[in-house]
Design an enzyme around this catalytic site. Structure first.
Site, mmCIF file in Angstrom:
data_model
loop_
_atom_site.group_PDB
_atom_site.id
_atom_site.type_symbol
_atom_site.label_atom_id
_atom_site.label_comp_id
_atom_site.label_asym_id
_atom_site.label_seq_id
_atom_site.Cartn_x
_atom_site.Cartn_y
_atom_site.Cartn_z
ATOM 1 N N ARG A 52 -12.851 27.739 35.277
ATOM 2 C CA ARG A 52 -12.141 26.558 35.695
ATOM 3 C C ARG A 52 -12.167 25.494 34.708
ATOM 4 O O ARG A 52 -11.129 24.656 34.500
ATOM 5 C CB ARG A 52 -12.689 25.901 36.941
ATOM 6 N N CYS B 34 -12.653 24.219 46.325
ATOM 7 C CA CYS B 34 -11.744 23.917 47.758
ATOM 8 C C CYS B 34 -11.601 22.612 47.837
ATOM 9 O O CYS B 34 -10.318 22.177 48.280
ATOM 10 C CB CYS B 34 -12.485 24.831 48.822
ATOM 11 N N GLN C 72 -17.636 18.958 54.579
ATOM 12 C CA GLN C 72 -17.246 20.247 54.083
ATOM 13 C C GLN C 72 -17.894 21.328 54.957
ATOM 14 O O GLN C 72 -19.033 21.186 55.458
ATOM 15 C CB GLN C 72 -17.524 20.627 52.680
ATOM 16 N N GLY D 180 -14.747 40.360 51.817
ATOM 17 C CA GLY D 180 -15.200 38.958 52.087
ATOM 18 C C GLY D 180 -14.325 38.136 52.804
ATOM 19 O O GLY D 180 -13.143 38.354 52.899
ATOM 20 N N ASN D 181 -14.727 36.935 52.923
ATOM 21 C CA ASN D 181 -14.057 36.044 53.878
ATOM 22 C C ASN D 181 -12.768 35.727 53.182
ATOM 23 O O ASN D 181 -11.388 35.729 53.838
ATOM 24 C CB ASN D 181 -14.600 34.673 54.268
ATOM 25 N N ARG E 92 -21.396 49.068 47.670
ATOM 26 C CA ARG E 92 -21.820 49.008 48.877
ATOM 27 C C ARG E 92 -20.932 48.925 50.121
ATOM 28 O O ARG E 92 -21.042 49.181 51.321
ATOM 29 C CB ARG E 92 -23.108 47.986 49.144
ATOM 30 N N HIS F 271 -12.232 21.719 55.843
ATOM 31 C CA HIS F 271 -12.904 20.548 55.142
ATOM 32 C C HIS F 271 -12.124 19.307 55.465
ATOM 33 O O HIS F 271 -10.826 19.032 55.399
ATOM 34 C CB HIS F 271 -12.824 20.746 53.559
ATOM 35 N N ASN G 117 -10.306 25.251 54.549
ATOM 36 C CA ASN G 117 -10.794 25.480 53.015
ATOM 37 C C ASN G 117 -10.555 27.039 52.505
ATOM 38 O O ASN G 117 -10.533 27.455 51.413
ATOM 39 C CB ASN G 117 -12.241 25.177 53.023
#
EC number: 1.2.1.11
Length: 340
Positions: free
Chosen positions: A99, A130, A157, A12-13, A39, A243, A316
Site C-alpha cells: 500500500r 477497510c 470496526q 477465507g472470509n 492445508r 464498519h 467491511n
C-alpha cells in the site's frame, strides 16, 4: 472474450466474498482458479452455480492468467505476489504489504480510477485498508467541491476485520456470558470483546497511535490528497460485520449541509439515508451484503468555521476488501486490458 482469473486465499472470509462478488457483478470470467494453502487443498468453494476445488498456491504457474486477486495476508503475499507478477499476471492485493510502495498504485475506483494505469511498474495494484476505503469514497466528492483541510475520524470496526477466529471469539464470549462456567478468555483481542469496546486495532506506535490509525492517515494522503491532515481513533466493537465511522471534516471554504447532501447523493458508490427522525440513519446490521457506502447524520459543525459531521457505514468484507478488489479488476479491464 473474458478473463482468466485467480483468487488466492479462496477459502477465507474475504476470498469467498471475492468469489461471490465476481459472480454477482457478472465479471467476464473465462476461467477461474481458486488457490489456497496446502492445508486447505481440495476444499470446495462456490463461484456462481459452480463448485470448484482449491488448488495449491505453492508452485502454481500464473503464466497465461490475466488477474490474480490476493487475500492471503502480507507474509504469503510477499512470497507469491512477485512470482505471479513476474509471470505476467496482474496482482490485486488486499494485504497491507504494497500500500505504501510508491511504485504500486493504491486504488479506490470511485476516487482515483486513473491510478490503475501505474500498475505496470511492478504488475501489482494495492487495495486499501477497510476503514480507509469507505471513508475516502465519502471524502472525495466533498473535497472536489470545497477542499478538505482536516479530518477527525472515530471508527467503530467489526470483528470480521480480524478474521474468522475473531468472529468465533465474539460469538463464544457472548454465549458464555449466559452460561456459568462457560466464560471464554480473550485470545484474538487483548480484552473481552463481547459487550465491550476496545480502543486498540493493530500494534501501538511510538507516538501513541496504532498502526490502524496510521494507515488511515497515510492511505488518505496517497489516495485523495497529500495536503489533507487527518487524525483517527480506531475502535473494535462487538459487531460481526460492518464498519462505522463518525467523521468530522473541516474545509477551506464553507459547504452547506444541504449542498453536501446533494453532492453525496450523486456520488458513485454512495447511498444517502439521512432523515432527522428515529431510525432515519443506517447501522452496520443494515449494510451487510450491500455494495454501497451509506452516509447519514449530515450536519454542520458550528464549532469551526467550515465544518461538517457525517456518519459513514459499510460492509467491511465487501467495500472494505472484496468489492473494492473486484472494482479494481473492472477498472483495469476497462482502462488497460479491454477484454469482455
Amino acid at each position: 472474450m473474458g478473463y482468466k482469473v485467480v483468487v488466492a486465499g479462496a477459502t477465507g472470509n474475504v476470498g469467498r466474498e471475492m468469489l461471490n462478488i465476481l459472480a454477482e457483478r457478472q465479471f467476464p470470467v473465462d476461467e477461474l482458479v481458486p488457490l489456497a494453502s496446502r492445508r486447505s487443498l481440495g476444499t470446495e468453494v462456490s463461484f456462481g452455480d459452480q463448485t470448484l476445488k482449491t488448488k495449491d498456491i505453492e508452485g502454481f504457474d500464473f503464466t497465461g492468467y490475466d488477474i490474480a486477486l490476493f487475500a492471503i495476508g502480507s507474509d504469503a503475499t510477499k512470497k507469491y505476489a512477485p512470482i505471479a507478477a513476474k509471470q505476467g499476471c496482474i496482482v490485486i492485493d488486499n494485504s497491507s504489504l504494497y500500500r505504501y510502495d510508491p511504485d504500486v498504485p493504491l486504488v479506490v475506483p470511485e476516487v482515483n480510477p486513473e491510478a490503475v494505469d501505474g500498475y505496470a511498474k511492478k504488475n501489482i495494484i494495492a487495495n486499501p485498508n477497510c476503514s480507509t476505503a469507505q471513508m475516502v469514497v465519502a471524502l472525495k466528492p466533498l473535497h472536489d467541491r470545497a477542499k478538505i483541510k482536516r479530518v477527525v475520524v472515530s471508527t467503530y470496526q467489526s470483528v470480521s476485520g480480524s478474521g474468522k477466529e475473531a468472529i468465533d471469539e465474539l460469538w463464544d464470549q457472548t454465549k458464555g456470558m449466559y452460561v456459568p462456567g462457560q466464560e471464554v478468555e480473550p485470545k484474538v483481542y487483548p480484552k473481552q470483546i463481547a459487550f465491550n469496546v476496545i480502543p486498540h486495532i493493530d500494534v501501538f506506535l511510538d507516538d501513541g497511535s496504532t498502526k490502524e490509525e496510521w494507515k488511515m492517515v497515510a492511505e488518505t494522503k496517497k489516495i485523495v490528497d497529500p495536503a489533507i491532515k487527518l487524525t483517527a481513533t480506531c475502535v473494535r466493537v462487538p459487531v460481526f460485520v460492518g464498519h462505522s465511522e463518525a467523521i468530522n471534516i473541516e474545509f477551506e471554504e464553507f459547504l452547506d449541509e444541504d449542498e453536501a447532501r446533494d453532492i453525496l447523493r450523486e456520488a458513485p458508490g454512495i447511498m444517502v439515508v439521512d432523515k432527522r427522525e428515529d431510525g432515519g440513519y443506517i447501522t452496520p446490521v443494515e449494510c451487510v451484503g450491500d455494495f454501497a457506502t451509506f452516509i447519514s447524520r449530515i450536519r454542520q459543525d458550528s464549532t469551526i468555521e467550515n465544518g461538517l459531521n457525517i456518519w459513514c457505514v459499510s460492509d467491511n468484507l465487501r467495500k472494505g476488501a472484496a468489492l473494492n478488489a473486484v472494482q479494481i479488476a473492472e477498472t483495469l479491464g476497462k482502462r488497460v486490458l479491454k477484454k469482455g
